[in-house]
Write a protein that holds these residues in place. Structure first.
Motif, PDB file in Angstrom:
ATOM      1  N   PHE A  97      -0.769  -1.077  13.916  1.00 32.32           N
ATOM      2  CA  PHE A  97      -1.782  -2.119  13.825  1.00 32.32           C
ATOM      3  C   PHE A  97      -2.712  -1.972  15.023  1.00 32.32           C
ATOM      4  O   PHE A  97      -2.325  -1.508  16.079  1.00 32.32           O
ATOM      5  CB  PHE A  97      -1.111  -3.487  13.856  1.00 32.32           C
ATOM      6  N   ASN A  98      -3.958  -2.381  14.815  1.00 29.50           N
ATOM      7  CA  ASN A  98      -4.925  -2.384  15.906  1.00 29.50           C
ATOM      8  C   ASN A  98      -5.175  -0.977  16.459  1.00 29.50           C
ATOM      9  O   ASN A  98      -5.428  -0.798  17.636  1.00 29.50           O
ATOM     10  CB  ASN A  98      -4.449  -3.297  17.041  1.00 29.50           C
ATOM     11  N   SER A  99      -5.079   0.016  15.592  1.00 30.18           N
ATOM     12  CA  SER A  99      -5.473   1.368  15.975  1.00 30.18           C
ATOM     13  C   SER A  99      -6.651   1.756  15.102  1.00 30.18           C
ATOM     14  O   SER A  99      -6.958   1.080  14.122  1.00 30.18           O
ATOM     15  CB  SER A  99      -4.335   2.357  15.765  1.00 30.18           C
ATOM     16  N   ASN A 100      -7.301   2.831  15.430  1.00 32.71           N
ATOM     17  CA  ASN A 100      -8.446   3.236  14.630  1.00 32.71           C
ATOM     18  C   ASN A 100      -8.071   4.256  13.555  1.00 32.71           C
ATOM     19  O   ASN A 100      -8.934   4.953  13.035  1.00 32.71           O
ATOM     20  CB  ASN A 100      -9.560   3.775  15.521  1.00 32.71           C
ATOM     21  N   GLN A 101      -6.798   4.350  13.247  1.00 33.33           N
ATOM     22  CA  GLN A 101      -6.357   5.229  12.170  1.00 33.33           C
ATOM     23  C   GLN A 101      -6.528   4.535  10.835  1.00 33.33           C
ATOM     24  O   GLN A 101      -6.370   3.322  10.731  1.00 33.33           O
ATOM     25  CB  GLN A 101      -4.889   5.618  12.380  1.00 33.33           C
ATOM     26  N   PRO A 102      -6.843   5.289   9.776  1.00 35.42           N
ATOM     27  CA  PRO A 102      -7.111   4.653   8.477  1.00 35.42           C
ATOM     28  C   PRO A 102      -5.862   4.049   7.864  1.00 35.42           C
ATOM     29  O   PRO A 102      -4.741   4.491   8.115  1.00 35.42           O
ATOM     30  CB  PRO A 102      -7.640   5.804   7.624  1.00 35.42           C
ATOM     31  N   GLN A 103      -6.078   3.036   7.042  1.00 33.65           N
ATOM     32  CA  GLN A 103      -5.013   2.499   6.221  1.00 33.65           C
ATOM     33  C   GLN A 103      -4.957   3.295   4.917  1.00 33.65           C
ATOM     34  O   GLN A 103      -5.984   3.710   4.390  1.00 33.65           O
ATOM     35  CB  GLN A 103      -5.257   1.018   5.923  1.00 33.65           C
ATOM     36  N   HIS A 104      -3.749   3.485   4.408  1.00 32.82           N
ATOM     37  CA  HIS A 104      -3.554   4.183   3.140  1.00 32.82           C
ATOM     38  C   HIS A 104      -2.970   3.192   2.144  1.00 32.82           C
ATOM     39  O   HIS A 104      -2.114   2.388   2.501  1.00 32.82           O
ATOM     40  CB  HIS A 104      -2.633   5.378   3.344  1.00 32.82           C
ATOM     41  N   PHE A 105      -3.434   3.284   0.898  1.00 33.26           N
ATOM     42  CA  PHE A 105      -3.142   2.273  -0.091  1.00 33.26           C
ATOM     43  C   PHE A 105      -2.243   2.776  -1.215  1.00 33.26           C
ATOM     44  O   PHE A 105      -2.261   3.972  -1.565  1.00 33.26           O
ATOM     45  CB  PHE A 105      -4.448   1.776  -0.725  1.00 33.26           C
TER      46      PHE A 105
END
Lengths: 114, 111
Positions: A97-105
């Motif tokens: 959380f709170n990182s600039n890495q993308p979320q994957h769905f």
């Protein structure tokens, strides 16, 4: 292959019933999220979890509940208190959380009222 | 308040007709801007992350660019299989910041 699995794909809820949507990930991600998608609206955050045994409310948490007992799993319960549950529900995960890495769905669960 | 506006809402192109999708944003500080592709009945598929103004990323017929106020997703010589909804999301700076999504642009490419 690593990914996020949501089940069921379609779900129907009767009046006064609680239903639970499953989300499992094998990406070894710490953070997990639940979003709701309605036609013509952007994704809205329901709940998120930064780490096991921790979760926080998002923007539209009323009528929903979650648990995070295992790193891989983040189930969402839609309770009878949610008066307008018909929507497309998406689970996502990211390294932190709170990182600039993308979320994957995942591929979503469509919930409808009977 | 952080805001994301995507335009147009829908775009119809002929196969091979290049165009651009716009994502305008207002944010106090930008940690990252993300582009996703979403097919009907599916979850969003990650395409690009852009971190700072002037940055560009490319993948096949898609190129994403970023300025201090907007991002563009350029589609060169599109094919029917590029038809989808394209979502833009921004990640602001801040201790408990969360992704803010635009409403999406539905692209239809006719053969």
């Amino acid at each position: 292959d690593g990914g996020i699995t949501q089940s069921p794909k379609y779900l129907f809820r009767k009046e006064g019933q609680n239903v639970t949507l499953s989300c499992e990930q094998n990406l070894n991600h710490d953070a997990m999220y639940w979003y709701r998608q309605d036609p013509g609206q952007g994704l809205r955050l329901i709940y998120y979890s930064q780490i096991v045994n921790d979760f926080q409310k998002g923007d539209i948490a009323e009528g929903y509940s979650v648990s995070r007992e295992k790193k891989e799993s983040f189930p969402l319960t839609v309770t009878s208190a949610q008066k307008n549950p018909t929507a497309f529900y998406l689970c996502a995960s990211s390294w932190a959380f709170n990182s600039n890495q993308p979320q994957h769905f995942g591929d979503g669960t469509r919930l409808s009222i009977l | 308040e952080d805001q994301v506006t995507q335009s147009p809402e829908a775009l119809r192109l002929q196969e091979g007709e290049s165009s651009s999708l716009n994502c305008s944003y207002t944010v106090s500080g930008l940690r990252g801007l993300f582009w996703y592709r979403q097919d009907p009945g599916k979850g969003p598929e990650f395409l690009f992350t852009l971190y700072s103004a002037g940055e560009e990323k490319e993948k096949e017929r898609l190129k994403a660019t970023l300025t201090k106020k907007e991002s563009f997703l350029h589609i060169t010589a599109p094919k029917p299989e590029d038809s989808a909804t394209y979502l833009c999301a921004l990640y602001p700076t801040g201790a408990n910041s969360k992704l803010t999504f635009g409403k999406g642009i539905t692209l239809s490419v006719r053969p």
